[in-house]
Write an enzyme that holds these catalytic residues in place. Structure first.
Site, short mmCIF file in Angstrom:
data_model
loop_
_atom_site.label_atom_id
_atom_site.label_comp_id
_atom_site.label_asym_id
_atom_site.label_seq_id
_atom_site.Cartn_x
_atom_site.Cartn_y
_atom_site.Cartn_z
N ALA A 132 45.53 -56.98 7.40
CA ALA A 132 46.15 -57.09 6.08
C ALA A 132 45.36 -56.18 5.14
CB ALA A 132 46.08 -58.54 5.62
N GLY A 185 45.37 -58.97 10.68
CA GLY A 185 46.83 -59.00 10.63
C GLY A 185 47.48 -58.03 11.61
N GLU A 241 47.57 -59.82 14.78
CA GLU A 241 48.54 -60.91 14.60
C GLU A 241 49.97 -60.38 14.65
OE1 GLU A 241 46.35 -61.96 11.08
OE2 GLU A 241 46.00 -63.98 11.82
N GLU A 293 38.24 -61.43 10.40
CA GLU A 293 38.34 -61.91 9.01
C GLU A 293 37.07 -62.60 8.55
OE1 GLU A 293 40.64 -62.34 11.37
OE2 GLU A 293 42.63 -61.90 10.58
N1 CAA Z 1 42.70 -52.88 4.36
C1 CAA Z 1 42.64 -51.87 3.48
N2 CAA Z 1 42.13 -50.67 3.79
C2 CAA Z 1 41.65 -50.50 5.03
C3 CAA Z 1 41.67 -51.52 6.00
C4 CAA Z 1 42.25 -52.77 5.62
N3 CAA Z 1 42.37 -53.78 6.47
N4 CAA Z 1 41.10 -51.07 7.13
C5 CAA Z 1 40.75 -49.81 6.89
N5 CAA Z 1 41.05 -49.44 5.63
C6 CAA Z 1 40.83 -48.18 4.96
C7 CAA Z 1 39.37 -47.99 4.61
O1 CAA Z 1 39.05 -48.65 3.41
C8 CAA Z 1 39.28 -46.50 4.52
O2 CAA Z 1 39.83 -46.09 3.29
P1 CAA Z 1 39.00 -45.05 2.33
O3 CAA Z 1 38.94 -43.80 3.13
O4 CAA Z 1 39.87 -44.96 1.12
O5 CAA Z 1 37.66 -45.67 2.12
C9 CAA Z 1 40.25 -46.01 5.60
O6 CAA Z 1 41.10 -47.11 5.87
C10 CAA Z 1 39.55 -45.64 6.89
O7 CAA Z 1 38.73 -46.72 7.28
P2 CAA Z 1 37.17 -46.56 7.66
O8 CAA Z 1 36.57 -45.43 6.91
O9 CAA Z 1 36.54 -47.91 7.49
O10 CAA Z 1 37.30 -46.15 9.21
P3 CAA Z 1 36.23 -46.42 10.36
O11 CAA Z 1 36.74 -45.66 11.53
O12 CAA Z 1 34.84 -46.18 9.90
O13 CAA Z 1 36.35 -47.99 10.67
C11 CAA Z 1 37.55 -50.05 11.10
C12 CAA Z 1 37.55 -48.50 11.21
C13 CAA Z 1 36.50 -50.64 12.01
C14 CAA Z 1 38.92 -50.50 11.53
C15 CAA Z 1 37.26 -50.45 9.62
O14 CAA Z 1 38.12 -49.73 8.77
C16 CAA Z 1 37.47 -51.92 9.36
O15 CAA Z 1 36.62 -52.72 9.69
N6 CAA Z 1 38.60 -52.27 8.72
C17 CAA Z 1 38.88 -53.65 8.34
C18 CAA Z 1 39.27 -54.49 9.52
C19 CAA Z 1 39.49 -55.91 9.09
O16 CAA Z 1 38.58 -56.58 8.63
N7 CAA Z 1 40.72 -56.40 9.22
C20 CAA Z 1 41.09 -57.75 8.81
C21 CAA Z 1 41.69 -57.69 7.43
S1 CAA Z 1 41.93 -59.30 6.74
C22 CAA Z 1 43.31 -59.87 7.52
O17 CAA Z 1 43.95 -59.19 8.28
C23 CAA Z 1 43.68 -61.30 7.20
C24 CAA Z 1 44.77 -61.82 8.02
O18 CAA Z 1 44.61 -62.56 8.96
C25 CAA Z 1 46.13 -61.53 7.67
#
Ligand code: CAA
Length: 288
Positions: free
Chosen positions: A96, A139, A142, A162
């Site tokens: 998400a 998400g 999911e 999360e």
């Molecule tokens: N939401 C918003 N933006 C996101 C995102 C997310 N879930 N995941 C990645 N991005 C964005 C980053 O902020 C970044 O944007 P900027 O360049 O503007 O900073 C861009 O995508 C690229 O990401 P990274 O620079 O972080 O890329 P990376 O290769 O270094 O890392 C990753 C990749 C490990 C996937 C890392 O991006 C990450 O950990 N993302 C979040 C994953 C996460 O926690 N997901 C769960 C979200 S909460 C949820 O989903 C709740 C639910 O149950 C519904």
């Protein structure tokens, strides 16, 4: 290609010949989305590609609206027998949208039943395949699990991280992930936020198969084409029967399956399928 099959029957030497022609269908004409691309294959398969590369396909509300709109259209399209949902090589979806969510306050999350709308994707009746390359996190994982089959590219990674954000799964992860991989591994993944690689996801039954990432979408389309080549109503019944396994006791599920099985004998396609077997020919489904 935006196309659909039109069938035209002509009489030729006393035989009826069915001609198939292809044309654009009006419901897709001029449709364009900011957060996904789509194609309707002439063999009855819808392909939807999540396309929000800057945020690793993070599932913002606008992306939901786009996905829901096109998938619902495809679900209602009688010519589509299976839908493939995919993302990019780097990410199916990284969860998400954290930036969109971060400032939300509890009353609004509760009163809008935040994220509940994603369940509409799981309610699609047409068989769905998630073709997952790269990250399927939170998400994203999911969403993949809302599909009927997950095929994974060899570099795919799954996870429910999360907890690292100070929250927990909110689109079904604690339930579907646990049903897929068992309590111990699901607990470990959800409590540590660790990722699971494609091979392990396959061994544990989260995904159906792992294929080389560059072949993933073609493989998913081939599988979808096979499904779309079956009788539509029978495929829907089969899907409903399998899904009941997650909702009912064994006894109730077995009775439900038997009733659906009995109901197939009310279809023309059951007659056609069994006649074709006896006559050693390919069935010509009527989807009735
Ligand atoms: N939401 C918003 N933006 C996101 C995102 C997310 N879930 N995941 C990645 N991005 C964005 C980053 O902020 C970044 O944007 P900027 O360049 O503007 O900073 C861009 O995508 C690229 O990401 P990274 O620079 O972080 O890329 P990376 O290769 O270094 O890392 C990753 C990749 C490990 C996937 C890392 O991006 C990450 O950990 N993302 C979040 C994953 C996460 O926690 N997901 C769960 C979200 S909460 C949820 O989903 C709740 C639910 O149950 C519904």
């Amino acid at each position: 290609m935006l196309a659909s099959t039109l069938r035209r029957s002509v009489k030729k030497n006393n035989f009826t010949v069915t001609l198939r022609t292809f044309c654009c269908t009006t419901q897709y004409k001029g449709l364009k989305y900011d957060n996904c691309n789509f194609e309707v294959k002439e063999y009855g398969v819808g392909l939807v590609t999540i396309n929000r590369p800057k945020a690793l396909n993070a599932l913002c509300d606008a992306l939901y609206q786009d996905l829901h709109d096109i998938i619902t259209k495809m679900d209602k399209d009688e010519k589509i027998g299976a839908i493939v949902l995919t993302g990019s090589d780097r990410a199916f979806a990284a969860g998400a949208d954290i930036k969109e969510m971060s400032d939300k306050i509890y009353p609004a999350t509760y009163s809008t039943d935040m994220l509940a709308w994603w369940e509409n994707i799981a309610k699609v009746r047409t068989p769905t395949i998630a073709a997952v390359n790269g990250f399927a996190l939170g998400g994203g994982c999911e969403l993949a699990m809302m599909c009927d089959i997950i095929l994974a590219g060899d570099k795919a990674q799954f996870g429910q991280p999360e907890i690292k954000l100070g929250t927990i799964p909110g689109m079904g992860g604690s339930q579907r992930f646990t049903r897929a991989v068992g309590k111990a591994r699901a607990m470990e993944m959800i409590l540590t936020g660790d990722f699971m690689k494609a091979d392990e996801a396959c061994t544990r039954g989260l995904v159906s198969r792992v294929v080389p990432s560059e072949e993933l979408v073609d493989d998913a389309l081939k599988t979808a084409k096979k499904i779309a080549g079956m009788s539509r109503p029978i495929a829907l019944l089969a899907k409903e029967a399998v899904n009941a396994a997650f909702e009912t006791t064994l006894d109730t599920g077995l009775r439900f399956e038997r009733r659906l099985f009995h109901s197939t004998f009310a279809t023309q396609d059951q007659k056609e399928g069994m006649s074709a077997f006896s006559e050693k020919r390919t069935p010509a489904w009527k989807h009735k």
